[in-house]
Scaffold this motif. Structure first.
Motif, mmCIF file in Angstrom:
data_model
loop_
_atom_site.group_PDB
_atom_site.id
_atom_site.type_symbol
_atom_site.label_atom_id
_atom_site.label_comp_id
_atom_site.label_asym_id
_atom_site.label_seq_id
_atom_site.Cartn_x
_atom_site.Cartn_y
_atom_site.Cartn_z
ATOM 1 N N GLU A 177 7.543 7.841 4.799
ATOM 2 C CA GLU A 177 6.680 8.764 4.894
ATOM 3 C C GLU A 177 6.351 8.948 6.414
ATOM 4 O OE1 GLU A 177 2.646 7.739 3.536
ATOM 5 O OE2 GLU A 177 2.016 9.679 3.668
ATOM 6 N N ILE A 186 6.490 3.064 5.438
ATOM 7 C CA ILE A 186 5.618 3.884 6.072
ATOM 8 C C ILE A 186 5.456 4.203 7.507
ATOM 9 C CG2 ILE A 186 3.000 4.442 5.836
ATOM 10 C CD1 ILE A 186 2.667 2.804 3.307
ATOM 11 N N PRO A 218 -2.455 5.185 7.299
ATOM 12 C CA PRO A 218 -2.226 3.818 6.926
ATOM 13 C C PRO A 218 -0.532 3.454 7.294
ATOM 14 C CG PRO A 218 -2.396 4.882 5.023
ATOM 15 C CD PRO A 218 -2.745 5.979 6.103
ATOM 16 N N LEU A 277 10.396 11.419 1.831
ATOM 17 C CA LEU A 277 9.577 10.728 0.854
ATOM 18 C C LEU A 277 10.341 10.617 -0.303
ATOM 19 C CD1 LEU A 277 6.785 9.542 0.707
ATOM 20 C CD2 LEU A 277 6.076 11.284 -0.549
ATOM 21 N N ARG A 328 7.081 2.076 -0.361
ATOM 22 C CA ARG A 328 7.458 3.029 0.817
ATOM 23 C C ARG A 328 7.747 2.234 2.016
ATOM 24 N NH1 ARG A 328 8.068 7.140 -2.923
ATOM 25 N NH2 ARG A 328 6.161 8.199 -3.527
ATOM 26 N N ILE A 355 0.703 -1.135 -0.130
ATOM 27 C CA ILE A 355 -0.032 -0.009 -0.062
ATOM 28 C C ILE A 355 0.899 1.371 0.138
ATOM 29 C CG2 ILE A 355 -1.786 -1.180 1.218
ATOM 30 C CD1 ILE A 355 -1.407 1.162 3.465
ATOM 31 N N LEU A 356 0.466 2.278 -0.149
ATOM 32 C CA LEU A 356 0.900 3.700 -0.042
ATOM 33 C C LEU A 356 -0.044 4.651 0.864
ATOM 34 C CD1 LEU A 356 1.103 4.424 -4.073
ATOM 35 C CD2 LEU A 356 3.037 3.934 -2.490
ATOM 36 N N GLY A 357 0.682 5.555 1.291
ATOM 37 C CA GLY A 357 -0.119 6.511 2.115
ATOM 38 C C GLY A 357 -1.143 7.144 1.523
ATOM 39 N N GLN A 358 -2.089 7.697 2.028
ATOM 40 C CA GLN A 358 -3.380 8.215 1.332
ATOM 41 C C GLN A 358 -2.834 9.790 0.733
ATOM 42 O OE1 GLN A 358 -6.691 9.455 3.635
ATOM 43 N NE2 GLN A 358 -5.330 9.833 5.422
ATOM 44 N N PHE A 359 -1.895 10.225 1.040
ATOM 45 C CA PHE A 359 -1.746 11.652 0.645
ATOM 46 C C PHE A 359 -0.279 11.368 -0.188
ATOM 47 C CE2 PHE A 359 -4.556 13.052 4.031
ATOM 48 C CZ PHE A 359 -5.362 13.469 3.041
ATOM 49 N N ASP A 360 0.008 10.177 -0.458
ATOM 50 C CA ASP A 360 1.539 10.021 -1.360
ATOM 51 C C ASP A 360 1.170 10.562 -2.595
ATOM 52 O OD1 ASP A 360 3.514 8.794 -2.754
ATOM 53 O OD2 ASP A 360 3.946 7.375 -1.121
#
Lengths: 420, 420
Positions: free
Chosen positions: B346, B14, B19, B340, B12, A34-39
């Motif tokens: 992140e 994270i 998340p 980042l 990433r 997954i990625l962060g939501q604001f990435d």
């Protein structure tokens, strides 16, 4: 160690009106980290998804994005963001999901007028249009494809009439989107809710919606910035949307370049939606609709050749759901159990007055494949013989194969004509 | 072909308060072919998930199941199913998510009394208890772990006081569940909402909740069978829950052996939840909490050794979120961007009054690993040097490694003592 074993699920042939088999490419996409939501890499995926949803809905609407919940979350989000207590809503009902629309509207305080058609039929548009003129509702909420009865409501005249009367037309296209042609703008639909787990062959868990500026105007009037995010103590609008989770005015900020924090977007489901939409657009909408119709034709030919009867008005049959009358003396659920246990095929019963009276076979998305059609026909025939029903032995699969052969010949002729 | 390329996301590290990185086993589980929602193989998975959720919440509650939406969907489902307009609710606020509770309660017509603590502090339980006696609310709704400030509210005395005063205590444990000890029954919490995308390391998209018989009694009084499913024309309760999607009285029927059709369960997310819970129980709750504390200790040691200062009351620090004051003259967002872009890490900023003032580093679930702690410290040091901040060069990672070494020695001593 715990007593819980490795996830180990049987691999079913799923021929219900949803959820249906998920495209393996979509399953694979969900296994992506997954990625962060604001990435920026993720917000780019969100933007691409919006673009593809516009193509899916055949719309120029600015707003096309998913609600993070199952299909009915999309329905509730649209309705609760538009309805103010006391609003008049007209709901023409021709199956279970018309009742769901009614229930949601009533829960949010709407004055609902219903029209009911017998299950298995749809409405003559004139009947609805006359009622619109009689009731003068703010909203008409209607199901496009009723999976409970396998019927599809023509919307052209209704869209026209609603626009002329300045009524908002909200359409539940959960079961049809991506499998049946639905031109949102051309039909003058103001808001449309789609489903993922049906003709898109994505797992349940997101509800793609789209709406136009007529809806957006209402949202903006009801908008309030969330407590804890607004920097000054502004009073919310008197007519604030009740739900926070389903507040489209806030959600569209989250889906816009503003990216105002709301929920945490469901990353893996987003990946699934993006991949599912990519598959739809790669196939092409017209090809996809044609494939769904071809497989329906083969299935129907097979069902009839077996000696079974379709349920409902064939003229308004939904191409992606085929409803079959359960023959006298046959136990509907016993047949479904044998199909599941012996053939690993799942087909559906129906709800309310139709429970035990009909079987429903879905031919949606990735489940709408020649292999599946032939498998379900052969299995149903074998099961019915086993249960003592007098089928026309061996005819069903042949009839379906004839449809595919004829289609191939037809395509060859077209190729020759184009090539000559 | 379309212009949309293969899903190809950067991988990433994270370290936000959610998340966070998803456990690879969970990602793999999501790639499993789906099942129909009433397939016995699937309902068995639902039942196992309920069992595991009870272990996670350390509860004997009958009801423990997920809402199909992101974390705030669980909060809204619980609150809207309990609140009747006019109900008095007390919300003690010590960060952004207390405001969210307030907002949701107000939207559903509650008379909300708030108490506010400065961001970075928690409440002396006595202050809340006195207010309970003054206001006599039906409900106290409170956040357990405020990710916006990195603070954790002790709940023991509050749970006791609520039970004695016959007040319902609803706890938002989205950020703490699975990472910090929270004994739901022992603490006398009536309903608790957890999150998936934080200490459980499952993607966002489900919200596990649990509630006891005190809550269930309210639900049953407000229960109505959905229109289109009920076979006779029964009138809904006068005090019907407004939302259909979040109607816990209907949802618990769907999650019970009755299996009354409601939404279509989000299959792949269910697989993810089951696998994520299995991982939690395999590790063991106590071990898991200890791991989170160890990684926190190492991170904090590294942050301090670098010359940075923690934000907030350290006595009530949330072990899974570490808030750091941004040094004077340093641009918070520039540092985050460099982390980042150059290091693929992140970390988060915060909201409202704290935006730009603090960084928040999450050490949750699968992201709470030695490798990640050492990586983020080294990267933050390098970035701050690059931005001209005068760090104690080379000290940070060493300080963190010392914590791990001491822990190993401690474990060895314990092993020797046990073995001797």
């Amino acid at each position: 160690m715990t007593k819980y074993k490795d996830l180990n699920v049987p691999h079913r042939t799923i021929m219900t009106p949803g959820p249906v088999e998920v495209d393996p490419r979509v399953l694979r996409a969900m296994a992506t980290p997954i990625l962060g939501q604001f990435d920026p890499a993720f917000t780019n995926i969100m933007n691409e998804t919006m673009e593809m949803l516009r193509s899916l809905f055949q719309t120029e609407n600015k707003w096309a994005y998913p609600i993070d919940g199952t299909s009915r979350s999309g329905i509730e989000a649209v309705l609760c963001s538009i309805i103010t207590p006391g609003d008049r809503v007209l709901v023409p009902i021709f199956g279970r999901f018309g009742y769901l629309l009614t229930e949601i509207c009533q829960r949010y305080g709407a004055e609902v007028t219903t029209l009911e058609a017998p299950w298995g039929e749809v409405f003559d548009p004139e009947v609805i249009i006359n009622k619109i003129h009689e009731v003068s509702p703010k909203i008409v909420a209607i199901v496009h494809a009723e999976t409970s009865t396998g019927c599809m409501q023509p919307l052209k005249e209704i869209g026209e009439a609603c626009r002329n009367a300045d009524v908002l037309l909200i359409v539940d296209a959960v079961a049809s989107i991506g499998g049946v042609d639905l031109k949102v703008d051309e039909l003058k639909l103001d808001a449309v809710i789609g489903g993922t787990q049906k003709c898109l062959s994505i797992p349940s868990g997101l509800a793609p919606i789209t709406y136009n500026h007529r809806i957006e105007e209402i949202l903006l009037k009801r908008k309030s910035i969330e407590l804890g995010l607004r920097s000054f103590q502004s009073e919310p609008s008197n007519d604030r949307i009740i739900s926070n989770y389903f507040d489209l005015a806030q959600l569209q900020d989250y889906w816009s370049p503003v990216r105002l924090n709301h929920h945490t977007e469901a990353t893996s489901m987003q990946y699934a939606l993006r991949e599912g939409l990519r598959i739809v657009l790669e196939e092409g909408l017209e090809n996809r609709f044609a494939r769904h119709k071809l497989n329906e034709r083969a299935l129907v030919a097979g069902i009839k050749a077996m000696g079974l009867h379709l349920f409902g008005d064939e003229k308004h049959k939904l191409p992606v759901v085929t409803c079959i009358e359960v023959p006298n003396g046959i136990d509907s659920d016993e047949v479904r159990s044998m199909l599941l246990e012996d053939f690993e095929i799942e087909i559906a019963s129906s709800f309310g007055p139709l429970h035990g009276k009909i079987w429903r076979i879905g031919t949606m998305g990735y489940s709408s494949r020649k292999k599946n059609i032939l498998h379900v026909l052969a299995a149903l025939e074998a099961t019915l013989i086993r249960k003592g029903f007098n089928v026309n032995k061996g005819e069903s699969v042949q009839a379906a194969m004839n449809v595919y052969d004829e289609n191939k010949q037809q395509q060859n002729i077209e190729t020759v004509v184009i090539g000559s």
